[in-house]
Design a protein around this motif. Structure first.
Motif, PDB file in Angstrom:
ATOM      1  N   SER A 110       8.035  -2.459  11.112  1.00 18.92           N
ATOM      2  CA  SER A 110       7.802  -3.470  12.185  1.00 18.92           C
ATOM      3  C   SER A 110       8.031  -4.582  11.911  1.00 18.92           C
ATOM      4  CB  SER A 110       6.481  -3.316  12.798  1.00 18.92           C
ATOM      5  OG  SER A 110       5.533  -3.825  11.955  1.00 18.92           O
ATOM      6  N   SER A 111       8.310  -5.629  12.864  1.00 21.14           N
ATOM      7  CA  SER A 111       8.844  -7.040  12.771  1.00 21.14           C
ATOM      8  C   SER A 111       7.736  -7.482  11.752  1.00 21.14           C
ATOM      9  CB  SER A 111       8.697  -7.665  13.849  1.00 21.14           C
ATOM     10  OG  SER A 111       7.440  -7.748  14.921  1.00 21.14           O
ATOM     11  N   GLN A 112       6.473  -7.006  11.623  1.00 18.54           N
ATOM     12  CA  GLN A 112       5.541  -7.598  10.903  1.00 18.54           C
ATOM     13  C   GLN A 112       5.642  -7.565   9.261  1.00 18.54           C
ATOM     14  OE1 GLN A 112       3.032  -9.635  11.713  1.00 18.54           O
ATOM     15  NE2 GLN A 112       3.815  -9.273  13.716  1.00 18.54           N
ATOM     16  N   ASN A 113       6.517  -6.297   8.910  1.00 25.31           N
ATOM     17  CA  ASN A 113       6.696  -6.246   7.491  1.00 25.31           C
ATOM     18  C   ASN A 113       8.006  -6.146   6.979  1.00 25.31           C
ATOM     19  OD1 ASN A 113       7.529  -3.721   8.333  1.00 25.31           O
ATOM     20  ND2 ASN A 113       5.637  -2.735   7.671  1.00 25.31           N
ATOM     21  N   VAL A 114       9.161  -6.428   8.153  1.00 26.57           N
ATOM     22  CA  VAL A 114      10.512  -6.199   7.648  1.00 26.57           C
ATOM     23  C   VAL A 114      10.748  -7.110   6.600  1.00 26.57           C
ATOM     24  CG1 VAL A 114      11.543  -7.313   9.539  1.00 26.57           C
ATOM     25  CG2 VAL A 114      12.589  -5.345   8.727  1.00 26.57           C
ATOM     26  N   ARG A 115      10.357  -8.154   6.618  1.00 30.13           N
ATOM     27  CA  ARG A 115      10.779  -9.188   5.648  1.00 30.13           C
ATOM     28  C   ARG A 115      10.431  -8.824   4.179  1.00 30.13           C
ATOM     29  NH1 ARG A 115      11.281 -15.003   5.868  1.00 30.13           N
ATOM     30  NH2 ARG A 115      10.608 -15.687   3.856  1.00 30.13           N
ATOM     31  N   ALA A 116       9.200  -8.347   4.132  1.00 30.67           N
ATOM     32  CA  ALA A 116       8.682  -7.928   2.643  1.00 30.67           C
ATOM     33  C   ALA A 116       9.610  -7.001   2.185  1.00 30.67           C
ATOM     34  CB  ALA A 116       7.020  -7.445   2.747  1.00 30.67           C
ATOM     35  N   LEU A 117       9.776  -5.876   3.019  1.00 26.11           N
ATOM     36  CA  LEU A 117      10.680  -4.779   2.997  1.00 26.11           C
ATOM     37  C   LEU A 117      12.268  -5.084   2.317  1.00 26.11           C
ATOM     38  CD1 LEU A 117      10.539  -1.582   2.971  1.00 26.11           C
ATOM     39  CD2 LEU A 117      11.497  -1.518   5.259  1.00 26.11           C
ATOM     40  N   LEU A 118      12.842  -6.016   3.071  1.00 25.13           N
ATOM     41  CA  LEU A 118      14.033  -6.560   2.733  1.00 25.13           C
ATOM     42  C   LEU A 118      13.953  -7.358   1.297  1.00 25.13           C
ATOM     43  CD1 LEU A 118      16.867  -7.214   3.568  1.00 25.13           C
ATOM     44  CD2 LEU A 118      16.081  -9.142   4.359  1.00 25.13           C
ATOM     45  N   LEU A 119      13.115  -8.014   1.001  1.00 27.33           N
ATOM     46  CA  LEU A 119      12.819  -8.578  -0.237  1.00 27.33           C
ATOM     47  C   LEU A 119      12.588  -7.368  -1.117  1.00 27.33           C
ATOM     48  CD1 LEU A 119      10.614 -11.841   0.349  1.00 27.33           C
ATOM     49  CD2 LEU A 119      12.924 -11.711  -0.270  1.00 27.33           C
TER      50      LEU A 119
ATOM     51  N   GLU B 278      -5.038   6.978  10.894  1.00 28.01           N
ATOM     52  CA  GLU B 278      -4.493   5.955  11.436  1.00 28.01           C
ATOM     53  C   GLU B 278      -4.747   4.844  10.169  1.00 28.01           C
ATOM     54  OE1 GLU B 278      -5.262   7.014  16.204  1.00 28.01           O
ATOM     55  OE2 GLU B 278      -6.726   5.835  14.812  1.00 28.01           O
ATOM     56  N   VAL B 279      -5.680   4.703   9.553  1.00 26.32           N
ATOM     57  CA  VAL B 279      -5.952   3.933   8.560  1.00 26.32           C
ATOM     58  C   VAL B 279      -4.970   4.335   7.395  1.00 26.32           C
ATOM     59  CG1 VAL B 279      -7.553   3.220   6.465  1.00 26.32           C
ATOM     60  CG2 VAL B 279      -8.219   3.664   8.800  1.00 26.32           C
ATOM     61  N   ALA B 280      -4.499   5.422   7.043  1.00 29.37           N
ATOM     62  CA  ALA B 280      -3.669   5.808   6.193  1.00 29.37           C
ATOM     63  C   ALA B 280      -2.137   5.505   6.427  1.00 29.37           C
ATOM     64  CB  ALA B 280      -3.622   7.559   5.945  1.00 29.37           C
ATOM     65  N   GLN B 281      -2.001   5.571   7.547  1.00 29.53           N
ATOM     66  CA  GLN B 281      -0.722   5.307   8.240  1.00 29.53           C
ATOM     67  C   GLN B 281      -0.551   3.505   7.956  1.00 29.53           C
ATOM     68  OE1 GLN B 281       0.347   5.463  12.228  1.00 29.53           O
ATOM     69  NE2 GLN B 281       2.655   5.445  11.593  1.00 29.53           N
ATOM     70  N   LEU B 282      -1.622   2.945   8.156  1.00 27.70           N
ATOM     71  CA  LEU B 282      -1.625   1.620   8.337  1.00 27.70           C
ATOM     72  C   LEU B 282      -1.447   0.929   6.784  1.00 27.70           C
ATOM     73  CD1 LEU B 282      -2.340  -1.336   9.272  1.00 27.70           C
ATOM     74  CD2 LEU B 282      -4.563  -1.012   8.743  1.00 27.70           C
ATOM     75  N   LEU B 283      -2.076   1.656   6.097  1.00 20.71           N
ATOM     76  CA  LEU B 283      -1.838   1.363   4.573  1.00 20.71           C
ATOM     77  C   LEU B 283      -0.606   1.650   4.136  1.00 20.71           C
ATOM     78  CD1 LEU B 283      -5.325   2.779   3.152  1.00 20.71           C
ATOM     79  CD2 LEU B 283      -4.726   0.454   3.207  1.00 20.71           C
ATOM     80  N   GLU B 284      -0.024   2.648   4.383  1.00 22.18           N
ATOM     81  CA  GLU B 284       1.279   3.045   4.163  1.00 22.18           C
ATOM     82  C   GLU B 284       2.442   1.806   4.450  1.00 22.18           C
ATOM     83  OE1 GLU B 284       2.097   6.992   5.279  1.00 22.18           O
ATOM     84  OE2 GLU B 284       1.613   7.833   3.328  1.00 22.18           O
ATOM     85  N   SER B 285       2.154   1.061   5.584  1.00 25.53           N
ATOM     86  CA  SER B 285       2.960   0.328   6.212  1.00 25.53           C
ATOM     87  C   SER B 285       2.806  -1.138   5.747  1.00 25.53           C
ATOM     88  CB  SER B 285       3.039   0.246   7.688  1.00 25.53           C
ATOM     89  OG  SER B 285       1.784   0.420   8.085  1.00 25.53           O
ATOM     90  N   LEU B 286       1.965  -1.190   4.834  1.00 29.25           N
ATOM     91  CA  LEU B 286       1.552  -2.824   4.379  1.00 29.25           C
ATOM     92  C   LEU B 286       2.060  -3.088   3.120  1.00 29.25           C
ATOM     93  CD1 LEU B 286      -2.290  -3.122   5.337  1.00 29.25           C
ATOM     94  CD2 LEU B 286      -0.373  -4.189   6.406  1.00 29.25           C
ATOM     95  N   PRO B 287       2.974  -4.253   2.949  1.00 32.91           N
ATOM     96  CA  PRO B 287       3.109  -4.521   1.660  1.00 32.91           C
ATOM     97  C   PRO B 287       2.099  -4.527   0.510  1.00 32.91           C
ATOM     98  CG  PRO B 287       4.132  -5.990   3.292  1.00 32.91           C
ATOM     99  CD  PRO B 287       2.900  -5.245   3.827  1.00 32.91           C
ATOM    100  N   ARG B 288       2.264  -4.327  -0.575  1.00 30.81           N
ATOM    101  CA  ARG B 288       1.118  -4.042  -1.594  1.00 30.81           C
ATOM    102  C   ARG B 288      -0.061  -5.010  -1.485  1.00 30.81           C
ATOM    103  NH1 ARG B 288       2.197   0.209  -6.518  1.00 30.81           N
ATOM    104  NH2 ARG B 288       3.342   1.573  -5.274  1.00 30.81           N
ATOM    105  N   ALA B 289       0.356  -6.375  -1.616  1.00 31.67           N
ATOM    106  CA  ALA B 289      -0.824  -7.182  -1.751  1.00 31.67           C
ATOM    107  C   ALA B 289      -1.825  -6.933  -0.562  1.00 31.67           C
ATOM    108  CB  ALA B 289      -0.261  -8.489  -1.760  1.00 31.67           C
TER     109      ALA B 289
END
Lengths: 460, 460
Positions: free
Chosen positions: B359-368, A48-59
């Motif tokens: 998700s709605s949390q990261n769609v903006r970063a993804l769009l950019l 689940e941590v892995a999935q979270l990391l994949e869905s976060l923008p790099r920063a």
């Protein structure tokens, strides 16, 4: 009979779906309450941590990666996709990397080692104990995409000539048994594979029974060089939890477990659609703009060449287009319908080949059927197209031209869709990767030439 | 020390890959040696028979189906795809169908029952014993694509307050234990789920230990209404072999095993690519021409509408096209490059949504990021396109027009690729099904309008 009032059941919270957890955590991250984030992170499984990391923008990804207690770093690195893994490894120092690999299973270690910097991997190899290292080297000699690359070497083996009682005593000396051990492997004294002893046989039979009497010897082992896709098919067909891996002399090398097979099947599914549009299987959602651009540029370049080929086909008919502008307006319709019909056939054939269902034995029957489908559907739709085109440009002749071109292109598209994948395979080109682009090149060129050629012949 | 010469190892033939077997059998069929065919058929597993039937043209398929000993009819019917299953059921008489369903697990029976003719299924339901029937009805109340539809009700349950010795004695009374039983389910006296007792715990611990002392209570159960895709994610994340399924009151209903989850994951992968080109997941390779045509006609019709929309966009610029025919020649390039770039973004976002990573949390970063990728790649390729177009038609102005149109279309394609899937999801439309067609409609229209509009403004 009146029932006694039962005590209220202790309702256990059902497992939340992964995306719910990730969304909640991403919200906490964005609202900046680090205390909450830390608490939520501790409750997550490595996957689940892995999935979270994949869905976060790099920063944000690197911030969270820094906040984790680093106990499960190795498992997390194994769960994320290749590209994300490389991005995380880039953020770790040597010590962190070395300690992340501690305690990993052999097959996992082999996977991870390939992505580590040279200096780190040689340090890890040096620090290893001799037995672990020689086992690891056995796994590393096999390609990552074969049974040998998938296998784990932690196998419990028993001999056929001992009693279940002996096996039971032997097992009790272990503190734990490797996960996914549904069977013990039965070997002879030279470690040749002989069959399996299901764990449940230990429970059901008298302890005085010999292993040889209750072992299953009809479970063929998997050769170490079998491609991982074929391994997955064997597991699917036979509903296996684990299977023995042997070398060409039937020597037991290790075992493959269904959890790794599940990952192979998932990756195959993702890869099929990704490669159809020229993406890599492990594409990082938040790759840097430049790196993502570079990866996709090649595919766009290939497409550009095919687009120019289609344009050149149109260029042959400039005189016609100058005199009948309606042809320019309508020409994408013929190309597009051929592209869609051909893609449907193509995907069907590619999947059939991947599942071993299309062979030289039945490709002829398949071709006849697909040509029939192409013909029927072109006949169905050419009437509609002719009617609309005729009404639009107020001449029935253009309706006839587009109808004939549509039939020709859709039938040719069916032919291409059946013939292209086996041809590419024979040339050692992956049909799933190149098939779509080549097919639409064919349907574009045939569509434009048929339509504009017929237009030149019948309208000028 | 000189080693004694070892006895030669009994080399066991490794498992042949499924496609090798199927090819060999198809060859035997074609060469007409029925004796050989019959012998080969007897050596196949039901799953392999299923694969063979799927890869045979219909006439041969029915011949082979008639040649099989009908002991495993039920299992074979469960393994083939929906469409092939219906074709086989159509060839069977009532008695054969009734006997095919004998001895099936509850979950399998539920799957099969839906495809049987009314008369047969009601006869089967009538003949069932009461207990089996009420269990079956429990499964049938859940949708096929949920945990409840996937579950099997053959579960061994134990209580927390008995000793392992009691459990062992209870197990020995069984002749066999259901396959994929890696854990026994621990329940209270009202059948509420409390946790699991791993089979290996029975082997490792003293028989006097209480189940409650060694059971694992941190394994959350799966709610019966969880969608099968989420169930698969739980199994993947936690490497499960089996898991308990409970109702909203935590009452144990059954269990899901990894072999069924593997099928879910495989189907998801096939479905992703199939639905992208408008094919059904279970498309029969050798469906009849008319039936296959009918299935695909709808998709072609939808595409035809979008093609006419694109043509209408071109139609706005007929005057321009009459005067600058080069625009007609080059216009597919702009549309095609936008379609490819947009598809890459679209597939990435659709997969990210399926895996719960968007998700709605990261769609903006993804769009950019995707806008950046679209911009960079359009800048990379617009130079090449402008150069070739300028040289071809001997005017630099047309190069400028196509370059600007390309940039506009590729950036707009990236925007569409990111925004379209969540929008479709909100409208309850499957993005994997409709996304590709809608996206290319947008990139065609924007591409043609941008290119021809700029051409009108700058070249006339």
């Amino acid at each position: 009979m009146t029932a006694a009032v039962p005590t209220p059941p202790p309702v256990q919270p059902p497992v939340p779906t992964p995306s719910e957890q990730v969304t909640a955590l991403a919200e906490a991250l964005n609202s900046g309450t680090m205390q909450t984030v830390r608490k939520m992170l501790r409750a997550l499984h490595p996957a689940e941590v892995a999935q979270l990391l994949e869905s976060l923008p790099r920063a944000q990804r690197f911030i969270v990666w820094g906040m984790l207690d680093h106990e499960h770093d190795g498992e997390v690195l194994l769960e994320v996709g290749d590209e994300v893994r490389v991005s995380l490894i880039g953020e770790m120092d040597e010590d962190a990397l070395v300690s992340a690999t501690e305690g990993l299973d052999i097959d996992d270690m082999a996977d991870l080692l390939a992505d580590l910097p040279e200096a780190v991997s040689s340090q890890i190899l040096n620090d290893m104990d001799q037995q672990y290292r020689s086992r690891l080297e056995a796994v590393l000699t096999y390609d990552e995409d074969t049974a040998g690359g998938l296998m784990d070497t932690s196998v419990i083996t028993v001999r056929a000539d001992v009693t279940l009682e002996v096996v039971l005593r032997y097992l009790r000396r272990h503190e734990s048994i490797p996960s996914h051990t549904d069977v013990l492997m039965v070997v002879d004294r030279f470690e040749h594979y002989r069959g399996v002893l299901p764990i449940t046989a230990l429970l059901l039979h008298d302890p005085d029974t010999l292993v040889g009497e209750v072992m299953e010897s009809d479970r063929p082992p998997i050769p170490a060089d079998m491609p991982d896709g074929a391994v997955a098919a064997v597991f699917e067909d036979r509903d296996l939890v684990s299977a023995a891996v042997v070398d060409e002399n039937n020597l037991l090398l290790g075992r493959i477990t269904v959890d790794d097979v599940v990952d192979v099947i998932r990756d195959e599914g993702v890869e099929a659609l990704h490669s159809y549009v020229g993406l890599s299987e492990d594409e990082d959602l938040f790759d840097s703009v430049l790196s993502a651009s570079r990866r996709r540029a090649v595919w766009l370049g290939v497409n550009l060449i095919t687009a120019f080929i289609a344009a050149a086909a149109i260029g042959l008919f400039q005189d016609t287009l100058e005199r009948v502008v309606a042809l320019a307006v309508l020409m994408p319709i013929v190309a597009s319908m051929g592209g869609i019909a051909g893609s449907q056939t193509l995907i069907l054939v590619i999947r059939g080949m991947a599942l071993g269902q299309v062979s030289s034995q039945n490709v002829r029957a398949l071709l006849l059927k697909e040509l029939g489908v192409g013909l029927v559907n072109s006949l169905v739709w050419c009437g509609v197209v002719a009617l609309v085109a005729g009404l639009w440009f107020d001449t029935w002749m253009i309706g006839a031209v587009i109808a004939l071109a549509l039939i020709a292109n859709m039938v040719f598209a069916a032919l291409t869709g059946v013939v292209l994948p086996p041809t590419l395979r024979r040339l050692n080109i992956d049909p799933a990767l190149a098939g779509g682009v080549l097919l639409t090149t064919v349907t574009d060129v045939v569509g434009f030439v048929a339509f504009l050629g017929l237009g030149t012949a019948l309208l000028l």
